[in-house]
Design a protein around this motif. Structure first.
Motif, short mmCIF file in Angstrom:
data_model
loop_
_atom_site.label_atom_id
_atom_site.label_comp_id
_atom_site.label_asym_id
_atom_site.label_seq_id
_atom_site.Cartn_x
_atom_site.Cartn_y
_atom_site.Cartn_z
N GLN A 1 -67.77 55.26 9.07
CA GLN A 1 -69.66 55.40 9.11
C GLN A 1 -69.73 55.74 10.89
N LEU A 2 -67.82 55.24 11.40
CA LEU A 2 -68.28 55.62 13.17
C LEU A 2 -67.34 56.48 13.49
N THR A 3 -66.19 57.33 12.56
CA THR A 3 -65.65 58.31 12.99
C THR A 3 -65.48 59.49 12.09
N PRO A 4 -66.61 59.73 10.76
CA PRO A 4 -66.73 59.94 9.97
C PRO A 4 -65.27 61.62 9.86
N VAL A 5 -65.46 62.62 11.13
CA VAL A 5 -64.70 63.35 10.26
C VAL A 5 -63.22 62.52 10.00
N THR A 6 -62.40 62.28 11.21
CA THR A 6 -61.17 61.69 11.66
C THR A 6 -61.32 60.54 10.04
N TRP A 7 -61.94 60.24 10.08
CA TRP A 7 -61.70 59.43 8.43
C TRP A 7 -61.40 60.60 7.05
N ASN A 8 -62.18 61.77 7.60
CA ASN A 8 -62.94 62.59 6.05
C ASN A 8 -60.57 62.93 6.01
N ASN A 9 -60.44 63.73 7.13
CA ASN A 9 -59.09 63.78 7.37
C ASN A 9 -57.88 63.10 7.25
N SER A 10 -58.24 61.50 6.91
CA SER A 10 -56.84 61.12 7.19
C SER A 10 -56.83 61.71 5.90
N VAL A 11 -57.84 60.69 5.06
CA VAL A 11 -57.93 60.84 3.64
C VAL A 11 -57.61 62.03 2.57
N LYS A 12 -57.95 63.33 3.09
CA LYS A 12 -57.24 64.87 2.59
C LYS A 12 -56.15 64.61 3.25
N ALA A 13 -55.53 64.02 4.22
CA ALA A 13 -54.08 64.56 4.81
C ALA A 13 -52.99 63.55 3.84
N LEU A 14 -53.21 61.96 3.76
CA LEU A 14 -52.76 61.54 2.92
C LEU A 14 -53.26 62.06 1.09
N GLU A 15 -54.46 62.15 0.87
CA GLU A 15 -54.19 62.96 -0.57
C GLU A 15 -52.80 64.30 -1.29
N GLN A 16 -53.21 65.46 -0.08
CA GLN A 16 -52.71 66.23 0.20
C GLN A 16 -50.81 66.05 0.60
N ASP A 17 -50.48 65.45 1.25
CA ASP A 17 -49.77 65.51 2.12
C ASP A 17 -48.22 63.94 1.57
N VAL A 18 -49.39 62.97 1.19
CA VAL A 18 -48.25 61.68 1.05
C VAL A 18 -48.87 61.75 -0.78
N LEU A 19 -49.48 61.45 -0.96
CA LEU A 19 -49.80 60.84 -2.47
C LEU A 19 -49.00 61.86 -3.37
N PRO A 20 -48.48 61.66 -4.59
CA PRO A 20 -48.07 62.54 -5.96
C PRO A 20 -49.39 63.33 -6.40
N ALA A 21 -49.71 64.51 -6.71
CA ALA A 21 -50.18 65.04 -7.12
C ALA A 21 -51.48 64.62 -7.98
N ASP A 22 -50.36 64.14 -9.29
CA ASP A 22 -50.80 63.01 -10.66
C ASP A 22 -51.66 62.19 -10.07
N LEU A 23 -51.05 61.54 -9.11
CA LEU A 23 -51.57 60.51 -9.16
C LEU A 23 -53.41 60.61 -7.98
N VAL A 24 -53.37 61.45 -7.26
CA VAL A 24 -54.12 61.82 -6.41
C VAL A 24 -55.34 62.27 -8.34
N ALA A 25 -55.23 63.40 -9.11
CA ALA A 25 -55.95 64.31 -10.29
C ALA A 25 -56.09 62.93 -10.62
N ARG A 26 -54.89 61.57 -11.37
CA ARG A 26 -56.19 60.75 -11.71
C ARG A 26 -56.98 59.96 -10.99
N TYR A 27 -56.82 59.48 -10.33
CA TYR A 27 -57.53 58.94 -8.93
C TYR A 27 -58.86 59.43 -9.40
#
Length: 240
Positions: free
Chosen positions: A170-196
């Motif tokens: 709510q306070l930093t929406p751009v930074t939060w969305n970028n963090s979630v996107k970076a976590l999904e693309q570069d940290v978590l496995p693709a299969d786990l992200v798709a299942r999530y």
């Protein structure tokens, strides 16, 4: 009676033709050196060779470990620099949030995390209270249904992080969305992200949101129908 224990009363003077060396050392392995003070130093070639080997071994190991440590320190510094560059380029892309909102939102997010910990603590809902026994009589405290829900294992694990994520989103929406996107693309496995995402769509999009939209449409239709009937009734009664 004579004071001497020996028959020969003459003083016995011992003599030595060489240094007092152990029998295990051969004289050809021992070198001598005379200091300016007149003292003699006896040096064993075998011991010199042994100490020299130990010194070379220790020095060799020292340089190996020192080189490895320097390599690891350099690698860690490079990794840290890479992380900083990645965060600057992919997460902290909004200058206003980075300069004005990042610090206060982080402080509030930390407060939200501890709030979640307090809300999910069993002691705060009477589970560990001395009055939570049958011996307390009319003063017996029984945890409420809300307390049982908030102190369940899933709530104790997820609630602090959910509150933290809510504050940051709510306070930093751009930074939060970028963090979630970076976590999904570069940290978590693709299969786990798709299942999530699949589970998220089933529960939220196809479940809660569709049900909420259906309820909203039904309520809106019922209200419009009721208002229409009231208007027709008034028109009929007032002969308008």
């Amino acid at each position: 009676m004579s004071r001497n224990f020996y028959a020969d009363e003459g003083a016995f003077v011992g003599s030595s033709k060489g240094p007092l060396l152990p029998d295990i050392l051969h004289t050809e392995d021992v070198s001598t050196k005379t200091l300016p003070t007149g003292n003699q130093i006896y040096d064993s070639k075998a011991l010199d060779s042994w100490f020299s080997g130990i010194r070379k071994y220790v020095t060799h190991k020292y340089y190996i470990y020192k080189t490895e440590l320097d390599t690891q320190k350099s690698a860690a510094a490079n990794e840290w620099k890479s992380v900083q560059d990645y965060v600057s380029q992919h997460v902290l892309t909004d200058d206003y949030e980075k300069q004005e909102l990042l610090v206060p939102s982080s402080a509030l997010a930390l407060g939200a995390f501890f709030t979640g910990r307090v809300l999910s603590n069993r002691r705060n809902w009477g589970f560990d209270s001395p009055l939570n026994t049958t011996k307390a009589g009319i003063l017996t405290r029984n945890p409420s249904a809300l307390g049982r829900v908030l102190t369940s294992i899933p709530s104790r694990v997820l609630l602090p992080w959910v509150l933290t994520g809510t504050v940051l989103s709510q306070l930093t929406p751009v930074t939060w969305n970028n963090s979630v996107k970076a976590l999904e693309q570069d940290v978590l496995p693709a299969d786990l992200v798709a299942r999530y995402h699949e589970i998220w769509n089933q529960l939220l999009v196809d479940g809660v949101q569709k049900t909420s939209a259906s309820v909203h449409r039904n309520v809106d239709a019922s209200l419009q129908q009721g208002i229409g009937e009231v208007r027709r009734y008034l028109v009929k009664k007032l002969d308008l």
